[in-house]
Structures are given as C-alpha cells and as structure tokens.
Write a protein that holds these residues in place. Structure first.
Motif, PDB file in Angstrom:
ATOM      1  N   SER A  71      54.668  11.977  -8.772  1.00 56.07           N
ATOM      2  CA  SER A  71      53.715  10.881  -8.888  1.00 56.07           C
ATOM      3  C   SER A  71      54.065  10.044 -10.110  1.00 56.07           C
ATOM      4  CB  SER A  71      52.290  11.421  -8.984  1.00 56.07           C
ATOM      5  OG  SER A  71      51.377  10.355  -8.856  1.00 56.07           O
ATOM      6  N   ARG A 111      52.956   7.694 -13.682  1.00 55.27           N
ATOM      7  CA  ARG A 111      52.065   7.875 -14.822  1.00 55.27           C
ATOM      8  C   ARG A 111      50.654   7.403 -14.500  1.00 55.27           C
ATOM      9  NH1 ARG A 111      54.235   8.598 -19.985  1.00 55.27           N
ATOM     10  NH2 ARG A 111      52.131   9.014 -20.706  1.00 55.27           N
ATOM     11  N   GLN A 112      50.545   6.264 -13.836  1.00 52.60           N
ATOM     12  CA  GLN A 112      49.220   5.692 -13.622  1.00 52.60           C
ATOM     13  C   GLN A 112      48.475   6.370 -12.492  1.00 52.60           C
ATOM     14  OE1 GLN A 112      48.526   1.586 -13.574  1.00 52.60           O
ATOM     15  NE2 GLN A 112      49.328   1.277 -15.620  1.00 52.60           N
ATOM     16  N   GLU A 113      49.197   7.105 -11.647  1.00 50.62           N
ATOM     17  CA  GLU A 113      48.495   7.770 -10.552  1.00 50.62           C
ATOM     18  C   GLU A 113      48.204   9.224 -10.929  1.00 50.62           C
ATOM     19  OE1 GLU A 113      50.556   6.716  -6.931  1.00 50.62           O
ATOM     20  OE2 GLU A 113      50.007   4.617  -7.158  1.00 50.62           O
ATOM     21  N   SER A 164      53.949  -1.921 -17.868  1.00 50.42           N
ATOM     22  CA  SER A 164      55.341  -1.521 -17.661  1.00 50.42           C
ATOM     23  C   SER A 164      55.579  -1.189 -16.195  1.00 50.42           C
ATOM     24  CB  SER A 164      55.646  -0.290 -18.503  1.00 50.42           C
ATOM     25  OG  SER A 164      56.810   0.322 -18.041  1.00 50.42           O
ATOM     26  N   HIS A 165      56.691  -1.687 -15.653  1.00 48.94           N
ATOM     27  CA  HIS A 165      57.015  -1.384 -14.265  1.00 48.94           C
ATOM     28  C   HIS A 165      57.140   0.116 -14.068  1.00 48.94           C
ATOM     29  CE1 HIS A 165      59.097  -5.574 -13.983  1.00 48.94           C
ATOM     30  NE2 HIS A 165      57.856  -5.633 -14.367  1.00 48.94           N
ATOM     31  N   SER A 166      57.662   0.744 -15.088  1.00 50.27           N
ATOM     32  CA  SER A 166      57.950   2.161 -14.965  1.00 50.27           C
ATOM     33  C   SER A 166      56.676   2.997 -14.875  1.00 50.27           C
ATOM     34  CB  SER A 166      58.791   2.592 -16.162  1.00 50.27           C
ATOM     35  OG  SER A 166      59.034   3.946 -16.123  1.00 50.27           O
ATOM     36  N   ALA A 167      55.662   2.606 -15.619  1.00 51.85           N
ATOM     37  CA  ALA A 167      54.428   3.401 -15.633  1.00 51.85           C
ATOM     38  C   ALA A 167      53.741   3.370 -14.273  1.00 51.85           C
ATOM     39  CB  ALA A 167      53.484   2.867 -16.703  1.00 51.85           C
ATOM     40  N   ILE A 168      53.992   2.318 -13.513  1.00 51.13           N
ATOM     41  CA  ILE A 168      53.252   2.123 -12.277  1.00 51.13           C
ATOM     42  C   ILE A 168      54.049   2.521 -11.053  1.00 51.13           C
ATOM     43  CG2 ILE A 168      52.117   0.353 -10.886  1.00 51.13           C
ATOM     44  CD1 ILE A 168      51.555  -1.046 -13.593  1.00 51.13           C
ATOM     45  N   TYR A 169      55.348   2.303 -11.091  1.00 53.14           N
ATOM     46  CA  TYR A 169      56.123   2.494  -9.857  1.00 53.14           C
ATOM     47  C   TYR A 169      57.134   3.631  -9.907  1.00 53.14           C
ATOM     48  CZ  TYR A 169      54.197  -2.040  -8.657  1.00 53.14           C
ATOM     49  OH  TYR A 169      53.345  -3.064  -8.379  1.00 53.14           O
ATOM     50  N   ALA A 170      57.341   4.221 -11.068  1.00 44.69           N
ATOM     51  CA  ALA A 170      58.421   5.212 -11.122  1.00 44.69           C
ATOM     52  C   ALA A 170      57.873   6.596 -11.437  1.00 44.69           C
ATOM     53  CB  ALA A 170      59.437   4.810 -12.178  1.00 44.69           C
ATOM     54  N   THR A 171      58.494   7.569 -10.849  1.00 42.50           N
ATOM     55  CA  THR A 171      58.069   8.945 -11.046  1.00 42.50           C
ATOM     56  C   THR A 171      58.229   9.342 -12.509  1.00 42.50           C
ATOM     57  OG1 THR A 171      58.755   9.404  -8.815  1.00 42.50           O
ATOM     58  CG2 THR A 171      58.433  11.295 -10.227  1.00 42.50           C
ATOM     59  N   THR A 172      57.291  10.145 -12.963  1.00 45.58           N
ATOM     60  CA  THR A 172      57.246  10.535 -14.360  1.00 45.58           C
ATOM     61  C   THR A 172      58.400  11.466 -14.724  1.00 45.58           C
ATOM     62  OG1 THR A 172      54.937  10.623 -13.847  1.00 45.58           O
ATOM     63  CG2 THR A 172      55.530  11.246 -16.033  1.00 45.58           C
ATOM     64  N   TYR A 214      44.944   6.810 -18.756  1.00 47.12           N
ATOM     65  CA  TYR A 214      45.385   7.521 -17.567  1.00 47.12           C
ATOM     66  C   TYR A 214      44.566   8.791 -17.369  1.00 47.12           C
ATOM     67  CZ  TYR A 214      49.724   4.859 -18.457  1.00 47.12           C
ATOM     68  OH  TYR A 214      50.660   3.886 -18.686  1.00 47.12           O
ATOM     69  N   TYR A 234      67.436   8.347 -11.112  1.00 49.23           N
ATOM     70  CA  TYR A 234      66.058   7.852 -11.157  1.00 49.23           C
ATOM     71  C   TYR A 234      65.770   7.238  -9.797  1.00 49.23           C
ATOM     72  CZ  TYR A 234      62.210   5.971 -14.132  1.00 49.23           C
ATOM     73  OH  TYR A 234      61.024   5.700 -14.759  1.00 49.23           O
ATOM     74  N   PHE A 280      63.549   5.107  -8.754  1.00 51.10           N
ATOM     75  CA  PHE A 280      63.301   3.661  -8.734  1.00 51.10           C
ATOM     76  C   PHE A 280      64.605   2.872  -8.787  1.00 51.10           C
ATOM     77  CE2 PHE A 280      62.279  -0.478 -10.389  1.00 51.10           C
ATOM     78  CZ  PHE A 280      61.044  -0.775  -9.865  1.00 51.10           C
ATOM     79  N   GLU A 303      62.255  12.421  -5.215  1.00 45.05           N
ATOM     80  CA  GLU A 303      61.088  12.741  -6.032  1.00 45.05           C
ATOM     81  C   GLU A 303      59.864  13.052  -5.185  1.00 45.05           C
ATOM     82  OE1 GLU A 303      61.173   9.142  -8.245  1.00 45.05           O
ATOM     83  OE2 GLU A 303      62.797   9.818  -9.529  1.00 45.05           O
ATOM     84  N   THR A 348      43.828   9.295  -5.833  1.00 49.58           N
ATOM     85  CA  THR A 348      44.187   8.283  -6.823  1.00 49.58           C
ATOM     86  C   THR A 348      44.142   6.899  -6.199  1.00 49.58           C
ATOM     87  OG1 THR A 348      45.870   7.521  -8.366  1.00 49.58           O
ATOM     88  CG2 THR A 348      46.652   8.545  -6.349  1.00 49.58           C
ATOM     89  N   ARG A 389      48.362   2.010  -7.364  1.00 49.00           N
ATOM     90  CA  ARG A 389      48.447   1.060  -8.476  1.00 49.00           C
ATOM     91  C   ARG A 389      49.544   0.028  -8.235  1.00 49.00           C
ATOM     92  NH1 ARG A 389      44.425   2.118 -12.474  1.00 49.00           N
ATOM     93  NH2 ARG A 389      44.166   4.355 -12.631  1.00 49.00           N
ATOM     94  N   LEU A 420      51.248  -3.857  -9.968  1.00 46.72           N
ATOM     95  CA  LEU A 420      51.213  -4.875 -11.014  1.00 46.72           C
ATOM     96  C   LEU A 420      50.771  -6.172 -10.350  1.00 46.72           C
ATOM     97  CD1 LEU A 420      54.425  -4.268 -13.110  1.00 46.72           C
ATOM     98  CD2 LEU A 420      52.099  -4.350 -13.964  1.00 46.72           C
TER      99      LEU A 420
END
Lengths: 558, 497
Positions: free
Chosen positions: A201, A203-205, A398-406, B106, B190, B192, B332, B451, B454, B456
């Motif tokens: 998941s 960061r934001q989720e 940040s794009h990363s916080a919303i769309y990328a896995t932690t 968060y 990664y 993404f 992932e 959840t 989310r 942008l």
C-alpha cells in the motif's frame, strides 16, 4: 569537447593556486616557494574566505595527442561499424540482434537505426565490462559469477564457476555497511521474519507504519533539520518530488552534470530549465542575475521562484559542490537550493553528515536536503529533509506518498541500524571509526594514484575516484585486465561522460583494508603500464620527499 | 536588424580601408588624394561601384529610418539591475499546508501490514492493502527473504551496470519471463518507476500515444517524460479509440513521409486501478493490427489476479501474449514484494537495459526482495488454485456490496480492488471526502480497515471521483467479508442518512 575540458581545468587550477597554462611554458622551478602564498591569493579571489578548509580539485587537461587519438579510435570504430552494418545488411555477416516479429514488419520501426548504431558497433565490443553478476555481499570483496561469450559479447553463458574474493572497487559501499552479519543484518532479519518484505500500500493509504515515522525522525535529527520524509527509491525521490516543489512560471537552474533523476524531475515539473557549467559559480551567478533582471521569456513577468539543483559529490567527476559559494549566491539572489547528497551523505564530514558538515555550514541554509540510502547506508530508497512546512507540503503533495508503495520494512531497519551506528547511538564508535577510515583511505588512494602518474579527476576528499582512460578500447581492456587480476572496477564511457573522456571509476570504502588498497594499487599500476595509462604530466613527488604541505605539487618541465 | 547593421559596418570598414591603403601609397598632398580618388572612381569596375552605391544608399536609409531605437535596446545599467534584483521577491518554496489538511496526518499502522492489521491502535481486518494473494504473510516467502539477506545483506550498493546485478536478479527475470511465457523480462526496483520508465524508452518526441482516460498516474508521468503527443480516448470506449486512430490515418495520408517515422502506441491497463474494470483486450488487438499501433499493457492490478494461472488479462481473454508488445506490472501487489517488471519479446524488452531510466540510473532491487518475489512465484506456480479462490472471493465481495444505501459499487465482479462512490455527491469534493472518511473511521472502529483512494487533485489528468477502496484478498473469510459489507452498510445508513 576539449575546450570545455580546458575551461574546467582553468577554473580549478585557479582555485588550487596552481598556475594555469601549459607545462614548459614557464619555468616552474622558481615558483616552488610561492605556492602557498599564491594559493591564498587565489582563494581570496574565488571567495576563499567562505571556505573553512582547503578546497582542492583538479581536472587535468586532456593531452592534445590523446584527444586526437581518441577521436581517431572512434572514427575507426565508426567506419568498421558501417562496414559491418553493410555486411549484415547483405547477410555476409550473421546478425545477432533480436528481430521484429514477422507480423509486425510493416509497423513503424520501434527504433531508429542510428539509435542503435553505437550500441551495436561500439558498446557491444566492450559490453562484458558491465552488468557482471555477483553472488555475494557487495562488500570490500565479492564473488563474481563467471561468464563467457563465444560470439563477441552478443550473448553470455554462465560457466557455473564463481570467481572468488574479487576486490570490490565498484560498489558505492562507502561506509562498509554492505554486510550479511553484524547488527544491521541481524536487525533486518528479525524484521523480515516479523513483518515480511512487502507493504502492498502507499503512505497515504494503508502503508504508513510507525517504523517509517521513526526512521523519518531519526533522519531529521541526523541531518540537523526540522523534519524529513523517506521514499522507497532514490531515483524516484528526485523525479517525484521536484515536480511538487516547482511548476509553470518557476525557473530551475541545473548543473550540467546533474544525475538523470534530477533532470527527469526538472522536466516533469514543467518549469523552465537552464543549465550552468559544472560547479562554476560565475556561470551560476550570471544565470541568476539574468533570470531576475529579465524575468520569464516573452512575458517578462518575474519568475515565481528559482530553484538551484546540485549534487553534493558528482559521481562521474568526483567533484564536490562549492557549497559555501552556492549558499552565498542563493542568499544574495533569494533562490532556493535543492541539494542531492546521494553520494556525499555518510561519506563526507567528520560525523558523516554530508557536504554541509564538510564545509562547516548550517543545514538550515539548504532548503531541500535530499539524499539516498543506497550508498553509505547500504539499503535502498531516499529522503528529503528540510523545514517542517516543506515536509508537510511533501506529505500532502509528493507523488510518491500517494501513488507509490512504501519502503520495505527490512530496508527501513537496515537504515535505522546503520544510521544509529553512524550517529554513535548504538553506544559504540564503530560508525565514527568507519567515517575516519573512509577519509584516510580516500586520501591515501588518491595520492598514490597521482604519484603513479594517472590522471585523476575530482576533489582530494571525494571517495569517488575517476581515473581517465580516454579511449573506448582501453575502457574495455582496463576492466578485463583488472578482473583477470581479481579486482572489480567500473568503467564509464559515452554517453555518461563526454565522448572522449572515458574513465574508470573507483569507489573507496571504509571496509577496504590497507592491504587491499595496496594490492589494488599495485595491480592498477601494472595494468596502467600495460595499457599506457599514466598520462599525467604533473609530477607528484612521493610523499616522503615532499618538502611542503601535501597540497602542493610540482609541474615538471618537458 | 542589429546583425545586418554590424555586417554592414564591417563591409564598409573593408571598403574604406582598401581605399585608404590605395591612396596612402601614392598621395602626399590633399590634391593628390582627390585626383587619386577620381581616378580610382574611373578605374573601378562597374559591379564595385554599384555595390558601393547600394551601401551608401543603405547608410542614408539607416540614418533616416526609425526602424529601431537605440534607447529601447540599450541594456539596463548595473544600478538598475541591482535594483531589480533587490526588488524581486520570490514566492515561498512551498505554500503553507493547513493543519487540518485531510492527507497531512496519515493513518499509522503498527505491526505487520498483513491480514490482521493494527491501524491507529485498533486491530482490524485488512481490506485496504493490495496483498491479493496473502503472500505478504507467507512464512515461506519470509524465510526465503531471510536466507537471501544472510547471503547478500540488504542493499546492492549500485545500479545494475556497476556490480548491482546479482544472480537472484537474473533468476527472477528468467522466472518472470517463464511464468508469463514471454521471451524476456526486466526488473525495476520500484513499481511506480516501471511503466513510467518503459514508455519514454520507446516513445519519443513526435511519436503518438493513445491512452485511456482512466490510466493511472505512473502512466501519465511516463507519457509526460516521453514528450510525445498524447491522445486520450474515453475509458474503455473502443469506438472513441477507433475514431482517434482514423483521424490519425487521415492525417498520415496527408504526409506519408512523416507518417513513416512516427511511432504509435496504445497504452492501457489490464485492470484499471482507478475504474476497477478490465480493458477489452481482444478488440484492442484487432485495432492494433488494423491501424498498426503497438500495445503497452500495464498489469499491476491484474498480474497474479486474472486468468487461470494468474498471468493476467491476456490469459483472461485468451489473447496470444506475443500480440502485446510490452507488459508491465509491479511486484508490490500480488507478489507482495517491492519493485516492478516488464516482459515481452527480447526485441522490445532488451532496449530498456540501456534506455530505461529507472533501470539504468537507479540502484538495483535489494536481492532479498528479489528472492521474496521468486518464492512468491514458486507458490503461485505450485498452487494455481489460489487464483480461483481469489476470483470467487472477488465475486462474493462484489455481490455483498451491492445495494449499499447511498453508495455505488464501481468495478467488475472479478476486480480485487473495488471503489465505493457516493450516489449523491454533495457537490463539493472536500465534503464528499469528509463523508467517505467518516465511513472509513466508522469501519475502523469496528475492525474493518478500509481506505480512501488517494489522488493528487491538481496533477491528475482526469481526476477520478472520490471513493473508498475495498480490497479483497484470499485470506479474508466469507464471514469477514460479510462483516465488512454489513459494517459499510451500517456506516452508510448512519452517515449518509
């Protein structure tokens, strides 16, 4: 190409206090005694008062003959390339490249032919020097999977044998934390068993663990900033956060040698990008002045903000950012500074806090402190540190916080443990001694190479040590010869460097013992003689007979 | 203009200089000079005189015309520049984020982010993480990762080219290629960055990409990095796509030379993360051959989910995987590791090893994560029944969520990540989000971890409506799913009235 190299040379020489100009033009013998004095004068002229320590960087000019020969060697390779392409076209030579599907032959070609010319005809000849698989920890030594090619590098076969105990001069393992035993590995192992490796998941989720927040707090205190945020990939830290900071109507001033991730981030931000000469303060100041005076192109509206993108240590040049001057400029012109410390964090400064500590500056003067955990911490991912409002903004944008896995939790643990070790929070002085070790190794290794007569680029304190090879064939040969003697090195050529400036790059680690370095140096010297790589025309006296301080060197007369 | 003047001056200069040298040679007195000049005038060839005449006329014209004003062109003085620099006030680096910003604070997970998860101190059943096959909790995967850690350490300390390639990377690539039945696979560190690097490796400035409007953010970033022309077609609307393709065909006929070098791509997702439905792949393949466009397929949500053996949407539709030029997915979600991969024919994939930015310039995947992915693949291959179980559970959840008052379930029955939308929007996104968040909080209190999806808001090309994401995994039991559906229903009744 040669001209730009020449300029670089001149700047740095001026800063070093060594007379620019070609050898033999002036009788240098008598200048001997003036060096120290001269150095002071020159430093003052280049904002010397800003520096708390000597800033010694050298980029010896490419010898003319070598430049000509290198161009010739590319010329020959190109001619043969065309010849062989011609033969492949007429099926005289067997073509190894993968082909388009028959069904899709009438589609627009996926690649333009010239795009692959370099790959097919030049890179392919020396391809075996890269992507060599390893099968152990990338520590001070590693084990290589032996591979061979029967068709001139078009395909590789794994022989099933392992080349053991190759001295590793290629990995960015600056502080030697690439280990499979010890505190870090144990801690990471425990977390693996408890948490697993994935997070599944963002960061934001549902991917924000307390471990991540703990790491962010520790990173902030390590960097000496108010707040910090961590991301799962170093490359993406740049390319996904710069667009959050600047946008249309903003100006990015970017160093010409910035890493691809910074370039990509700048491009994705859709702001205007202007490039200044590498680490050249005159060039930066000129761009800053012009930008503010003239405003945006065509509309002449003032820029919303100006962001300077620079790196701490440049991984291909081994140069260190002229941070005191950059900060002075940024303050004078009210620009913001984004500092990428991918290679310098952990590797510079008395306590490993990077280039800011190295120059004795205040981290608050750098607006965005970015760095990666891949190198000194031997983990993965990146961070951004700065004021609380900056990090709060990134948390939400940040794009990363919303769309990328932690970030994976064992990786988090590796960083936490190694960072605590560097900070001495584990109750030992292991971290500190590693930092000292790295600094000593770096100075020693660089000095010995210079004494041997190689052309070494970059700052005396940078653990990245580029050694010039120039010719593409020597790039391949050097890697092979070194590996024959059980030393793993990395070569870098076009397009990562200017076309004639192919080089080998050594990365010094705190894990290297003196014996390893001595052995490596002996082998480098041997291979250097074999391949005629000792190009330098500056003669450095061996340290014992040196009459003055370490920084002076004599230029010999030809 | 300035340039011509300069050029002109230079010309004049040479003319004058020549004449002067001529005259100096012979003349001592004023008179002689005059005589010489007149003589020279007679002797000079006609073209020379014409040229000089034109130049003289030009000078006169320049003197009297007002085509440019010197004042305007004159540069600012140093003092003026200093003033301008003094005057300029930049915007702050970032605007201030209000303390109550909905995504500033968060949710905090303590303990492993697995089936049973502790969110903000409350123990819940996880309906939010994309751990579709439950492999995150698998002991086998953990032990394999651990043994890999003991062999290699954590980090790779370098990109793939510079001693960052480990034998496990090669093994994983081979295994992925084998699993997907393609020639080659390439891994990224990664998720993404995978498709975001793959697209610009092929599609360059001037090329055309046809993209579904619902495409996820990493596709959008890849398109932006490629600087190609992007044409969006309506979500899953093949007629709209064909219309665009036809338009392009007409455009091509106008300029066939240009058309021969413009590459075209269709970029779609197998199972859309934002819309929770499946792309009509067979039709896309038909269009591909009809209009000669290549297809890039992003399968992060469908890999390990759809198809009898979890090979994704190609298997789901029985489409020949060679008809798809490039498939990308992250490791992932279903694989519950980190990173991503692309697979396809070597002709296509190999190119990324030198052109995929996220591949070349980034540190490689930590070997323990690669090992974990290999073990996850082992489990998937040994027990293909797991996909059937997941699909059944997805269908079940989809059914259970139908008829929730005030909430609309978006997504196909086979989707493991459904969206719950408000049936009646309040008209403001912020308020909608608040309502949905209240439902999430209500469920969190009752051991159901959900959840919000989310986004942008300002960066998305087509911003999806606010929604709650419900993720189905094989670990959820029938009862747990019923409970979750029940809980959501209660919350909806209570909160949406």
């Amino acid at each position: 190409m040669t001209e730009s190299a020449g300029n670089k040379n001149e700047d740095c020489h001026a800063a070093n206090g060594v007379k620019p100009g070609r050898n033999g033009m002036v009788k240098n013998h008598h200048h001997h005694h003036q060096y120290q004095k001269q150095e002071k004068v020159c430093h003052a002229a280049c904002n010397g008062e800003l520096y708390s320590r000597p800033f010694i960087e050298s980029f010896e000019e490419t010898p003319m003959l070598l430049a000509v020969l290198t161009y010739m060697s590319y010329g020959i390779l190109t001619i043969f390339g065309y010849l062989r392409d011609f033969m492949r076209e007429w099926k005289i030579e067997k073509c190894h490249t993968a082909r388009e599907r028959e069904e899709q032959k009438d589609f627009v070609p996926l690649y333009q032919d010239f795009e692959n010319f370099y790959t097919r005809n030049i890179y392919m000849r020396i391809r075996d020097s890269w992507n060599r698989p390893i099968c152990s920890v990338p520590g001070a030594t590693f084990d290589l999977v032996e591979c061979s090619s029967n068709d001139y590098n078009w395909t590789f076969e794994y022989t099933g044998r392992v080349v053991k105990d190759v001295i590793n001069l290629g990995s960015y393992n600056y502080l030697g934390f690439a280990e499979n035993t010890g505190a870090c590995a144990t801690a990471a192992g425990e977390v693996t068993v408890k948490f697993g490796v994935g997070v599944a998941s963002t960061r934001q989720e549902m991917g924000n663990l307390d471990r991540h927040e703990e790491l962010e707090k520790l990173a902030a205190s390590f960097l000496g900033v108010e707040s910090a945020m961590v991301f799962g990939m170093g490359f993406a830290t740049n390319s996904m956060n710069i667009p959050a900071l600047v946008g249309k109507g903003c100006l990015i001033l970017s160093d010409e040698l910035n890493h691809a991730s910074l370039v990509l981030g700048a491009r994705l931000s859709s702001s205007t990008i202007r490039v200044f000469k590498h680490n050249n303060m005159q060039s930066l100041e000129k761009l800053l002045r012009d930008a503010i005076v003239h405003g945006q192109p065509r509309t002449h509206r003032p820029w919303k903000k100006i962001l300077i993108l620079m790196e701490g240590i440049y991984s291909m040049e081994g140069s260190i950012i002229r941070l005191p001057e950059v900060i002075a400029l940024k303050k004078k012109y009210k620009a913001y500074l984004y500092l990428d410390e991918a290679h310098s964090i952990g590797a510079l400064g008395l306590n490993g806090r990077g280039v800011v500590e190295y120059f004795g500056l205040d981290p608050k003067d750098v607006d965005v402190m970015m760095g990666t955990f891949t190198k000194s911490f031997s983990a993965a991912g990146g961070y951004v540190g700065g004021r609380k409002d900056l990090i709060d903004y990134l948390r939400t944008h940040s794009h990363s916080a919303i769309y990328a896995t932690t970030m994976s939790l064992p990786v988090v643990e590796q960083i936490l443990t190694s960072m605590k070790c560097i900070m001495g929070k584990d109750g030992t002085t292991i971290g500190l001694s590693r930092i000292q070790r790295l600094a000593e190794n770096t100075v020693y290794f660089r000095r010995r190479l210079q004494e041997m007569g190689f052309i070494i680029y970059g700052n005396n304190d940078s653990p990245v040590v580029p050694m010039m090879l120039y010719m593409p064939a020597k790039l391949g040969a050097f890697g092979r010869e070194m590996l024959k003697r059980n030393i793993g090195v990395v070569g870098v050529g076009f397009p990562a460097t200017p076309i004639i400036e192919s080089r080998a790059r050594f990365c010094i680690s705190a894990a290297h013992t003196k014996e390893m370095l001595d052995r490596a140096l002996d082998v480098i010297s041997e291979v250097g003689d074999l391949l005629h790589l000792k190009y330098s025309r500056h003669k450095v006296l061996p340290s014992l007979d040196r009459p003055f301080d370490e920084t002076t060197y004599e230029e010999n007369e030809e | 203009m300035l340039k011509t003047v300069v050029l002109h001056n230079v010309l004049m200069e040479t003319v004058i200089r020549r004449r002067r040298s001529d005259s100096v040679k012979m003349a001592a007195g004023q008179q002689w000079v005059l005589v010489e000049m007149v003589q020279a005038f007679y002797e000079a060839p006609a073209y020379h005189l014409i040229l000089e005449g034109i130049l003289i006329l030009w000078i006169i014209r320049l003197l009297f015309s007002k085509t440019y004003k010197l004042q305007e062109r004159s540069d600012l003085t140093e003092k003026e520049k200093e003033e301008l620099i003094e005057e300029w006030q930049p915007e702050p680096l970032v605007p201030l984020v209000p303390k109550d910003h909905p995504s500033l604070n968060y949710d905090v997970v303590t303990g492993p982010p697995s089936h049973r998860i502790i969110v903000n101190g409350k123990e819940c059943i996880n309906f939010a993480s994309f751990n579709f096959l439950g492999l995150l909790d698998s002991e086998r995967v953990k032990l394999k990762a651990l043994s890999s850690l003991k062999k290699y350490g954590v980090g790779t300390c370098g990109p793939r080219g510079f001693y960052g390639t480990f034998d496990v990377h090669l093994e994983l690539e081979e295994r992925l290629a084998k699993f997907m039945r393609t020639e080659e696979a390439i891994i990224y560190s990664y998720g993404f960055a995978t498709i975001a690097s793959a697209i610009p490796a092929y599609s360059k400035r001037g090329d055309i990409v046809f993209v579904d409007e619902a495409a996820c953010f990493s596709i959008q970033k890849g398109l932006q990095a490629s600087r190609s022309f992007v044409k969006y077609f309506k979500h899953n609307d093949m007629e709209d796509l064909e219309r665009l393709l036809k338009e392009q065909e007409i455009e091509d006929q106008k300029n066939p030379r240009k058309a021969r070098v413009i590459r075209r791509f269709i970029v779609v997702e197998g199972l859309y993360i934002n819309a929770a439905d499946i792309c009509p792949l067979p039709e896309l393949v038909k269009l591909k051959y009809k209009y000669k466009v290549r297809i890039f397929l992003e399968e992060s949500m469908s890999f390990g989910v759809l198809g009898e053996y979890g090979r994704g949407v190609t298997e789901h539709f029985g489409v020949n995987i060679d008809d798809i030029d490039l498939i990308s997915a992250n490791m992932e979600n279903a694989l519950a590791s980190i990173g991503g991969f692309c697979c396809g024919r070597s002709f296509v994939i190999d190119h990324q090893r030198l052109s995929g930015q996220g591949y070349c310039f980034s540190a490689s995947l930590p070997p323990m994560l690669a090992s974990a992915a290999i073990e996850a693949l082992n489990i998937m291959e040994e027990d293909p029944g797991i996909f059937r179980v997941l699909q059944d559970k997805c269908k079940h959840m989809h059914k259970a969520l139908q008829g929730t008052p005030g909430l609309k379930t978006v997504g196909e029955p086979l989707t493991p990540a459904l969206h719950l939308l408000l049936e009646n929007s309040t008209g403001s996104r912020t308020n909608d989000l608040k309502l949905l968040r209240a439902i999430v909080d209500y469920s969190l209190d009752r051991q159901i971890a959900l959840t919000l999806a989310r986004y942008l808001d300002k960066e998305e090309r087509f911003l999806p409506p606010p929604s709650i994401r419900v993720v189905v995994t094989v670990e959820q039991t029938q009862e747990e799913m019923e409970k979750a559906a029940q809980c959501i229903r209660e919350a909806a009744v209570k909160i949406l009235k």
